[in-house]
Write an enzyme that holds these catalytic residues in place. Sequence first.
Site, PDB file in Angstrom:
ATOM      1  N   HIS A 278      -8.243  -2.072  -2.084  1.00 40.80           N
ATOM      2  CA  HIS A 278      -9.140  -1.025  -2.810  1.00 40.80           C
ATOM      3  C   HIS A 278      -8.949   0.258  -2.805  1.00 40.80           C
ATOM      4  CE1 HIS A 278     -13.039  -3.917  -2.484  1.00 40.80           C
ATOM      5  NE2 HIS A 278     -12.305  -4.256  -3.409  1.00 40.80           N
ATOM      6  N   MET A 350     -12.922   4.084  -6.280  1.00 41.63           N
ATOM      7  CA  MET A 350     -12.270   2.702  -5.790  1.00 41.63           C
ATOM      8  C   MET A 350     -11.940   1.649  -6.731  1.00 41.63           C
ATOM      9  SD  MET A 350     -13.978   0.493  -2.795  1.00 41.63           S
ATOM     10  CE  MET A 350     -14.900  -0.826  -4.007  1.00 41.63           C
ATOM     11  N   ALA A 433      -9.727   1.916   2.886  1.00 40.60           N
ATOM     12  CA  ALA A 433     -10.515   1.431   4.263  1.00 40.60           C
ATOM     13  C   ALA A 433     -10.911   0.047   4.025  1.00 40.60           C
ATOM     14  CB  ALA A 433     -11.675   2.265   4.643  1.00 40.60           C
ATOM     15  N   HIS A 434     -10.310  -0.776   3.000  1.00 42.87           N
ATOM     16  CA  HIS A 434     -11.033  -2.091   2.703  1.00 42.87           C
ATOM     17  C   HIS A 434      -9.640  -3.106   2.594  1.00 42.87           C
ATOM     18  CE1 HIS A 434     -14.716  -0.626   0.487  1.00 42.87           C
ATOM     19  NE2 HIS A 434     -14.720  -0.403   1.629  1.00 42.87           N
ATOM     20  N   PRO A 435      -8.797  -3.029   3.704  1.00 47.68           N
ATOM     21  CA  PRO A 435      -7.986  -4.058   3.527  1.00 47.68           C
ATOM     22  C   PRO A 435      -8.563  -5.640   3.611  1.00 47.68           C
ATOM     23  CG  PRO A 435      -7.934  -3.292   5.929  1.00 47.68           C
ATOM     24  CD  PRO A 435      -8.879  -2.417   4.874  1.00 47.68           C
TER      25      PRO A 435
END
Length: 498
Positions: A278, A350, A433-435
Site C-alpha cells: 500500500h 495510498m 505502513a501496511h506490509p
Amino acid sequence: MRFGFDNPLPDSVDADAVVVGAGPGGAAVSRILTGGGLRVVMLEEGPPRSRFRPSFAHTAKYHMQEGASMLVQGSVPFPVMAGRGVGGGSLVNSAICFRTPENVLESWAESLDDDRYLAQNLAPIYDEIEARIGVAPVSEATAGENNMVIARGAQKLGLEGGLVRRNAPGCIGCGICNYGCPVGGKGSVDQNLILDAEDAGLRLQADCRAEALLVDGRRAVGVVGRLHHPDTKAPGAVVRVRAKLVVLAAGAIGTPRLLWQDGIARDLGPVGEQLLLHPGSGILGVCDHEVHMWKGVTQGAYVWDPQLPEALPHTITAPPEALVIQSGRVGLEAKQVMREVNHLCGLGMMVSDRGVGSVRASRSGRAKLRYEWVPEDVDVLKQGLVLSARVLLAGGAREVFVTAFGAGRHRSAEGVAAELDDLPLHAFQLYSAHPMSTCPMGLDPETSVLNPAGRAHRMDGLYIADAGVFPSSLGVNPQLTTMALATLIGRGILQERG
C-alpha cells in the site's frame, strides 16, 4: 499473566499452542484459542506495556520494528513502518477500521474455493470484532478542521467519503495516535483482545524475540526465543516453548524474516515472495483560514472514487516539524512552509498495489526488503494525487502542492495533473505502513504458503495469522481484516482439534 525481561517465564515451558506476536493477528487468534480451553503462551519482541511519550524518537525505539529504520530497496528506496510491543501496530496506528471491499473478498473466496471469505459470511466476525474494540464513526466534535476540509471536499464533489470509522471510543482528538495514546482512548488490542485472552489463561512473555522454530521431522513443535533488555537491547535468557501448535503472527515482515533467519523458509514454499505495501505519497493544501493539522482526530477522513478504486486518499495528520520535512521543500521554500504551517491541510494517497516485493533476513536478523513498482501503480499514485487536489481545493484550500521534490504550487487540479505527467517516481516522498501478503493463503503449494485455513502446506502444526496471509492487496487499512481472519483461523484450529 504477563512477563517481561525482569520477570521472565521459566526457560522451558509446555503449552497447547505458542503464538509469536502480540499485535492484531496474535491477539485475535489467542483470544479464540484460550477461549476454547487451550493453554497458550505468547512471545512478543516489544515491551509488555505501552511506553508512550509524545516523541517519534521514543516511539521508534520502543514500539517500531527495527527502530523505524526499515527501508525497501528496488525501484526507489522508501521507509516501511511496522509496530511492536503488546498491541503491535494497533498501539501506533491511526485506529482506522475499514472492512475489506466486497469485490476483494469475492476474489479471495473464488481463488481459495472457500465461501467463508465472502463478505456476507465474514460480516458476523467483523461485527464481533468491531463491537469488542469499540469501532464507531469519528464525531465532528473531535474531528478537527483538517479532517473537516476533506469531508467538505468529498461532499461537494459528490464522492464517497467523509469521516472514517475508528476503534478509539475514548478519543479526545489530540492528534498523536502514531506515537501511542496518551489517555488510553484508543481501542488498541492490548486494551481488549489481549485482556480477554489473559482472562482465559494466556501467558504472555514480552521483551522476547523469537529466533527459531522447534521442528520434529515435518512438524512444528515449538519456538525458541531470547529475552532482550527493553532499554539496552542486551541479550538475556533463552525461553523454549514446546507446543502442539505454532501460530506465527509477527506481521507480514516479522514472520517471513523469522522463517528466513531460521533457515526453513525454502522448505515452506514462497515465503516472503509476494510483499505488498500500500505505498503512497501526499499532497498539502494551503487555506486562508487556520487549520492546525496536528489538532483533531488522526487521519480521520477519507475519499473514494469508484472510477479509481485502487486509490484511497485519507487525511495526513502531522506535527509542525514533520510537516516541513514531509513537504519536500528546502531552503527558502521550506521557510515559506514554516510560515504557512498553521494553514496547511493534507491528504495521503495510498495505492492498492500490484508491485512485486520480497522479504529476507540478513545475517544480523534484520529484514532485507525489496520492492519493484509497476507502471500501473505509478499511474494510480498520480491519478490519486490529482483526485486529492480536487478534494482539497473543493474543501477550502486555495492552492495545493504535492510532497515531491521539484513540485510547484497550483490553484487547480489540472495544474497538478500536468506537472505529475513528467515527474519521476524518485521525486516523490514515498511511505508505507501496511506490509502484507508475504505468506499468502492459496490452494497451490507452489504459489502459496498456507491453505485456506491458515495452515502451512508443507509443515504440520504450523499456522500463520497476520497480514501476511492475505491473498492480495486489500486497498484499505488492514488491521480490522487482520483481526477478522485471525479469528477465523483460530476457530478453524479449534474445529480441527474437535
